[in-house]
Design an enzyme around this catalytic site. Structure first.
Site, PDB file in Angstrom:
ATOM      1  N   THR A  45       0.607  -1.189   0.134  1.00  0.00           N
ATOM      2  CA  THR A  45       0.193   0.405  -0.197  1.00  0.00           C
ATOM      3  C   THR A  45       0.975   1.312  -0.534  1.00  0.00           C
ATOM      4  OG1 THR A  45      -1.599  -1.463   0.813  1.00  0.00           O
ATOM      5  CG2 THR A  45      -1.678   1.438   1.096  1.00  0.00           C
ATOM      6  N   TYR A  71       3.765 -12.352   5.698  1.00  0.00           N
ATOM      7  CA  TYR A  71       2.718 -11.981   5.721  1.00  0.00           C
ATOM      8  C   TYR A  71       2.595 -12.569   4.711  1.00  0.00           C
ATOM      9  CZ  TYR A  71      -0.062  -8.268   2.585  1.00  0.00           C
ATOM     10  OH  TYR A  71      -1.434  -7.629   1.894  1.00  0.00           O
ATOM     11  N   LYS A  83       0.340 -11.765   9.573  1.00  0.00           N
ATOM     12  CA  LYS A  83      -0.213 -11.125   8.748  1.00  0.00           C
ATOM     13  C   LYS A  83      -1.027 -11.941   7.285  1.00  0.00           C
ATOM     14  CE  LYS A  83      -1.406  -7.141   5.522  1.00  0.00           C
ATOM     15  NZ  LYS A  83      -1.006  -6.001   4.903  1.00  0.00           N
ATOM     16  N   VAL A 127      -4.370  -4.963  10.723  1.00  0.00           N
ATOM     17  CA  VAL A 127      -3.254  -4.607   9.477  1.00  0.00           C
ATOM     18  C   VAL A 127      -3.976  -3.913   8.740  1.00  0.00           C
ATOM     19  CG1 VAL A 127      -0.562  -4.467   8.466  1.00  0.00           C
ATOM     20  CG2 VAL A 127      -1.057  -5.313  10.056  1.00  0.00           C
TER      21      VAL A 127
END
EC number: 4.3.3.7
Length: 299
Positions: free
Chosen positions: A54, A142, A170, A210
């Site tokens: 992001t 992640y 995550k 998150v």
């Protein structure tokens, strides 16, 4: 002084994967990053992830990544966990980024599954283990097979959890059954990486989020997790349902594009995107306004 961590919440509970503001000519906007980070923490985030997807990490240089970590730490590092995204599909480069983030003062590392080259589970195990060995910082895995092409299997997560510096995951896998087993067997702190599943993942053992929508609804996310932890599942569910239009609207197209548009509508630092990402069309912006308004976001 760094923010307080616990084994159950090593990076806080409500983290936003922060966009990287750019100036009108496309340069890194460090002042804007500091203002945005301050706004996000004031709004209820107790952690920020910088240099994640992001944050347009595929199109920022290593030097820009370091500058951003240092700037955000200067702005909010005494009030929020600052986690540096360091994942690439090149283990050697990833280790360089991890060591740089440690030198810059990051509180932790976010390591995404190597993408495109589709490593085996043994390759994933060795990659993540090398990251954890490279610094003294805690690591959040992640797991996002929709982008990386390869999931981190539950058995691999359990193996990786034996490393003392791999402390969290995550989860953007979108599979509550697999998440349930992995949480139960690994003991890792589990963070939702899919905003639509924030509440469902709490119900199977996640400790926090998150988030992308945390850019615009951080107070609501804080209220949701606080209600759930206090045992008020009905209130948490009501908040979740009120936010459904926001969850939907922010992901009608690529999330960085919608997030920067939403921040722009609110007068917050964001700036343009770097190619191959592009600004929303007029029609997409109009729909985003409708979605945000339906979820109670003031624009």
């Amino acid at each position: 002084m760094a923010p307080i961590s616990t084994p159950q919440t090593p990076f806080g509970r409500v983290l936003t994967a922060m966009v990287t503001p750019f100036t009108a000519d496309g340069a890194l906007d460090l002042d804007g990053a500091q203002r945005l980070a301050t706004h996000l923490v004031d709004a209820g985030n107790d952690g920020l992830v910088v240099n994640g997807t992001t944050g347009e990490s595929p199109t920022t240089s290593d030097a820009e990544k370091s500058q951003l970590v240092r700037a955000v730490l200067e702005a909010v590092g005494d009030r929020a966990h600052v986690v540096a995204g360091i994942g690439t599909n090149d283990t050697h480069h990833t280790l360089e980024l991890a060591r740089a983030a440690e030198r810059d003062g990051a509180h932790g590392l976010l390591a995404v599954t190597p993408y495109y080259n589709k490593p085996s589970q043994e390759g994933l195990y060795r990659h993540f283990s090398a990251i954890a060995d490279a610094t003294g910082l805690p690591v959040m895995l992640y797991d996002i097979p929709g982008r990386s092409g390869v999931p981190i299997d539950t058995e691999t997560i359990v193996r990786l959890a034996e490393h003392p510096r791999i402390v969290a995951n995550k989860d953007a896998k979108g599979d509550l059954g697999r998440a349930s087993w992995a949480i139960a067997r690994s003991g890792l702190a589990w963070y939702s990486g899919d905003d639509m599943l924030n509440l469902p993942l709490l119900s199977v053992g996640a400790c926090g989020f998150v988030s992308v929508v945390g850019h615009v609804v951080a107070p609501e996310l804080r209220a949701l997790v606080d209600a759930y932890l206090a045992g008020d599942v009905q209130k948490a569910t009501e908040i979740h349902q009120r936010l459904l239009p926001v969850f939907t609207g922010m992901f009608r197209t690529q999330g960085v594009m919608t997030t920067k548009a939403a921040l722009g509508l609110q007068g917050l630092p964001a700036g343009p995107l770097r190619l191959p990402l592009v600004e929303l069309s007029a029609e997409e912006t109009a729909q985003l306004k409708i979605d945000l308004a339906a979820g109670g976001v003031q624009i």
